[in-house]
Design a protein around this motif. Structure first.
Motif, PDB file in Angstrom:
ATOM      1  N   LEU A  81       0.821  -1.209   0.000  1.00  0.00           N
ATOM      2  CA  LEU A  81       0.000   0.000   0.000  1.00  0.00           C
ATOM      3  C   LEU A  81       0.857   1.263   0.000  1.00  0.00           C
ATOM      4  O   LEU A  81       0.651   2.180  -0.809  1.00  0.00           O
ATOM      5  CB  LEU A  81      -0.936  -0.002   1.216  1.00  0.00           C
ATOM      6  CG  LEU A  81      -1.778   1.244   1.412  1.00  0.00           C
ATOM      7  CD1 LEU A  81      -2.831   1.343   0.323  1.00  0.00           C
ATOM      8  CD2 LEU A  81      -2.402   1.251   2.779  1.00  0.00           C
ATOM      9  N   LEU A  82       1.843   1.308   0.888  1.00  0.00           N
ATOM     10  CA  LEU A  82       2.700   2.495   0.970  1.00  0.00           C
ATOM     11  C   LEU A  82       3.551   2.653  -0.286  1.00  0.00           C
ATOM     12  O   LEU A  82       3.826   3.779  -0.723  1.00  0.00           O
ATOM     13  CB  LEU A  82       3.563   2.444   2.226  1.00  0.00           C
ATOM     14  CG  LEU A  82       2.797   2.604   3.543  1.00  0.00           C
ATOM     15  CD1 LEU A  82       3.732   2.418   4.734  1.00  0.00           C
ATOM     16  CD2 LEU A  82       2.130   3.955   3.613  1.00  0.00           C
ATOM     17  N   SER A  83       3.952   1.562  -0.904  1.00  0.00           N
ATOM     18  CA  SER A  83       4.719   1.642  -2.148  1.00  0.00           C
ATOM     19  C   SER A  83       3.876   2.223  -3.276  1.00  0.00           C
ATOM     20  O   SER A  83       4.324   3.106  -4.021  1.00  0.00           O
ATOM     21  CB  SER A  83       5.227   0.256  -2.555  1.00  0.00           C
ATOM     22  OG  SER A  83       6.075  -0.259  -1.573  1.00  0.00           O
ATOM     23  N   ILE A  84       2.660   1.722  -3.419  1.00  0.00           N
ATOM     24  CA  ILE A  84       1.760   2.210  -4.481  1.00  0.00           C
ATOM     25  C   ILE A  84       1.435   3.689  -4.264  1.00  0.00           C
ATOM     26  O   ILE A  84       1.476   4.502  -5.194  1.00  0.00           O
ATOM     27  CB  ILE A  84       0.475   1.358  -4.534  1.00  0.00           C
ATOM     28  CG1 ILE A  84       0.810  -0.044  -5.040  1.00  0.00           C
ATOM     29  CG2 ILE A  84      -0.575   2.012  -5.422  1.00  0.00           C
ATOM     30  CD1 ILE A  84      -0.342  -1.021  -4.937  1.00  0.00           C
ATOM     31  N   LEU A  85       1.126   4.050  -3.025  1.00  0.00           N
ATOM     32  CA  LEU A  85       0.802   5.446  -2.736  1.00  0.00           C
ATOM     33  C   LEU A  85       2.009   6.360  -2.934  1.00  0.00           C
ATOM     34  O   LEU A  85       1.869   7.488  -3.422  1.00  0.00           O
ATOM     35  CB  LEU A  85       0.257   5.571  -1.310  1.00  0.00           C
ATOM     36  CG  LEU A  85      -1.136   4.972  -1.080  1.00  0.00           C
ATOM     37  CD1 LEU A  85      -1.500   5.039   0.399  1.00  0.00           C
ATOM     38  CD2 LEU A  85      -2.173   5.697  -1.911  1.00  0.00           C
ATOM     39  N   SER A  86       3.204   5.892  -2.610  1.00  0.00           N
ATOM     40  CA  SER A  86       4.413   6.697  -2.812  1.00  0.00           C
ATOM     41  C   SER A  86       4.627   6.985  -4.291  1.00  0.00           C
ATOM     42  O   SER A  86       4.925   8.118  -4.686  1.00  0.00           O
ATOM     43  CB  SER A  86       5.638   5.975  -2.250  1.00  0.00           C
ATOM     44  OG  SER A  86       5.530   5.841  -0.867  1.00  0.00           O
ATOM     45  N   VAL A  87       4.477   5.963  -5.131  1.00  0.00           N
ATOM     46  CA  VAL A  87       4.621   6.161  -6.570  1.00  0.00           C
ATOM     47  C   VAL A  87       3.549   7.133  -7.087  1.00  0.00           C
ATOM     48  O   VAL A  87       3.832   8.026  -7.890  1.00  0.00           O
ATOM     49  CB  VAL A  87       4.554   4.804  -7.319  1.00  0.00           C
ATOM     50  CG1 VAL A  87       4.434   5.003  -8.816  1.00  0.00           C
ATOM     51  CG2 VAL A  87       5.775   3.967  -6.992  1.00  0.00           C
ATOM     52  N   GLY A  88       2.337   6.964  -6.605  1.00  0.00           N
ATOM     53  CA  GLY A  88       1.262   7.868  -7.030  1.00  0.00           C
ATOM     54  C   GLY A  88       1.536   9.316  -6.650  1.00  0.00           C
ATOM     55  O   GLY A  88       1.331  10.232  -7.458  1.00  0.00           O
ATOM     56  N   PHE A  89       2.012   9.518  -5.430  1.00  0.00           N
ATOM     57  CA  PHE A  89       2.311  10.893  -4.996  1.00  0.00           C
ATOM     58  C   PHE A  89       3.503  11.483  -5.752  1.00  0.00           C
ATOM     59  O   PHE A  89       3.525  12.672  -6.064  1.00  0.00           O
ATOM     60  CB  PHE A  89       2.551  10.946  -3.488  1.00  0.00           C
ATOM     61  CG  PHE A  89       1.291  10.888  -2.693  1.00  0.00           C
ATOM     62  CD1 PHE A  89       0.333  11.889  -2.815  1.00  0.00           C
ATOM     63  CD2 PHE A  89       1.044   9.831  -1.846  1.00  0.00           C
ATOM     64  CE1 PHE A  89      -0.835  11.835  -2.085  1.00  0.00           C
ATOM     65  CE2 PHE A  89      -0.130   9.772  -1.109  1.00  0.00           C
ATOM     66  CZ  PHE A  89      -1.075  10.771  -1.236  1.00  0.00           C
ATOM     67  N   LEU A  90       4.498  10.655  -6.044  1.00  0.00           N
ATOM     68  CA  LEU A  90       5.632  11.144  -6.829  1.00  0.00           C
ATOM     69  C   LEU A  90       5.198  11.547  -8.240  1.00  0.00           C
ATOM     70  O   LEU A  90       5.644  12.575  -8.774  1.00  0.00           O
ATOM     71  CB  LEU A  90       6.745  10.096  -6.881  1.00  0.00           C
ATOM     72  CG  LEU A  90       7.531   9.914  -5.581  1.00  0.00           C
ATOM     73  CD1 LEU A  90       8.482   8.732  -5.708  1.00  0.00           C
ATOM     74  CD2 LEU A  90       8.286  11.185  -5.224  1.00  0.00           C
ATOM     75  N   LEU A  91       4.324  10.757  -8.852  1.00  0.00           N
ATOM     76  CA  LEU A  91       3.809  11.105 -10.183  1.00  0.00           C
ATOM     77  C   LEU A  91       2.965  12.392 -10.134  1.00  0.00           C
ATOM     78  O   LEU A  91       3.084  13.262 -11.004  1.00  0.00           O
ATOM     79  CB  LEU A  91       2.989   9.952 -10.756  1.00  0.00           C
ATOM     80  CG  LEU A  91       3.783   8.708 -11.179  1.00  0.00           C
ATOM     81  CD1 LEU A  91       2.835   7.598 -11.603  1.00  0.00           C
ATOM     82  CD2 LEU A  91       4.762   9.047 -12.283  1.00  0.00           C
ATOM     83  N   ALA A  92       2.129  12.508  -9.120  1.00  0.00           N
ATOM     84  CA  ALA A  92       1.303  13.719  -8.987  1.00  0.00           C
ATOM     85  C   ALA A  92       2.175  14.948  -8.738  1.00  0.00           C
ATOM     86  O   ALA A  92       1.927  16.023  -9.282  1.00  0.00           O
ATOM     87  CB  ALA A  92       0.299  13.534  -7.847  1.00  0.00           C
ATOM     88  N   GLY A  93       3.224  14.788  -7.916  1.00  0.00           N
ATOM     89  CA  GLY A  93       4.141  15.904  -7.665  1.00  0.00           C
ATOM     90  C   GLY A  93       4.876  16.325  -8.922  1.00  0.00           C
ATOM     91  O   GLY A  93       5.070  17.514  -9.190  1.00  0.00           O
ATOM     92  N   GLY A  94       5.303  15.349  -9.725  1.00  0.00           N
ATOM     93  CA  GLY A  94       5.968  15.663 -10.994  1.00  0.00           C
ATOM     94  C   GLY A  94       5.042  16.387 -11.950  1.00  0.00           C
ATOM     95  O   GLY A  94       5.443  17.353 -12.622  1.00  0.00           O
TER      96      GLY A  94
END
Length: 136
Positions: A81-94
């Motif tokens: 869960l934390l891995s998926i959310l981290s990738v999602g937040f990194l993509l949204a931040g980019g």
């Protein structure tokens, strides 16, 4: 002959004074317009900055709360869960950084109204100067 030459020089002096007064009045009007545009742009920038800060604060707090709830609900799969959310937040931040860069590069020019008015004044003065040179 003396009366006639003094009348002509008085006419030229009066015309010069009137021209200077008109020029000063036009300059004052343009400066006031410029000051108004600057004040409007400053208020707009402050408003946008305030709204951006409020939005960022609310999104950060909301994100932390959602992460906490999801981690508690799916405790057994917390690493996934934390891995998926981290990738999602990194993509949204980019994506947000790209949008910010695009917005910063594509900003509108300041004082467009003042510049347009000054160009109009210049064209009128040039037209008047051409008209005077033809009359001579």
């Amino acid at each position: 002959m003396s009366d006639r030459s003094s009348g002509v020089s008085g006419g030229i002096l009066a015309a010069t004074k009137n021209g200077a007064a008109t020029l000063l009045a036009t300059g004052r009007t343009r400066l006031e317009l410029l000051a108004n545009e600057f004040a409007e742009e400053k208020l707009r920038a402050l408003r946008l900055l305030f709204l951006a800060q409020v939005a960022a604060f609310c999104l950060i707090v909301g994100t932390i709360l959602v992460l906490a709830v999801l981690t508690v609900l799916f405790w057994e799969q917390r690493l996934l869960l934390l891995s998926i959310l981290s990738v999602g937040f990194l993509l949204a931040g980019g994506a947000a950084l790209l949008a910010l860069r695009r917005g910063a590069l594509g900003r509108r020019h300041l004082f467009t109204t003042s510049i347009a008015e000054l160009e109009h004044d210049i064209s009128l003065l040039q037209g008047a100067a051409r008209g005077e040179s033809r009359a001579d």
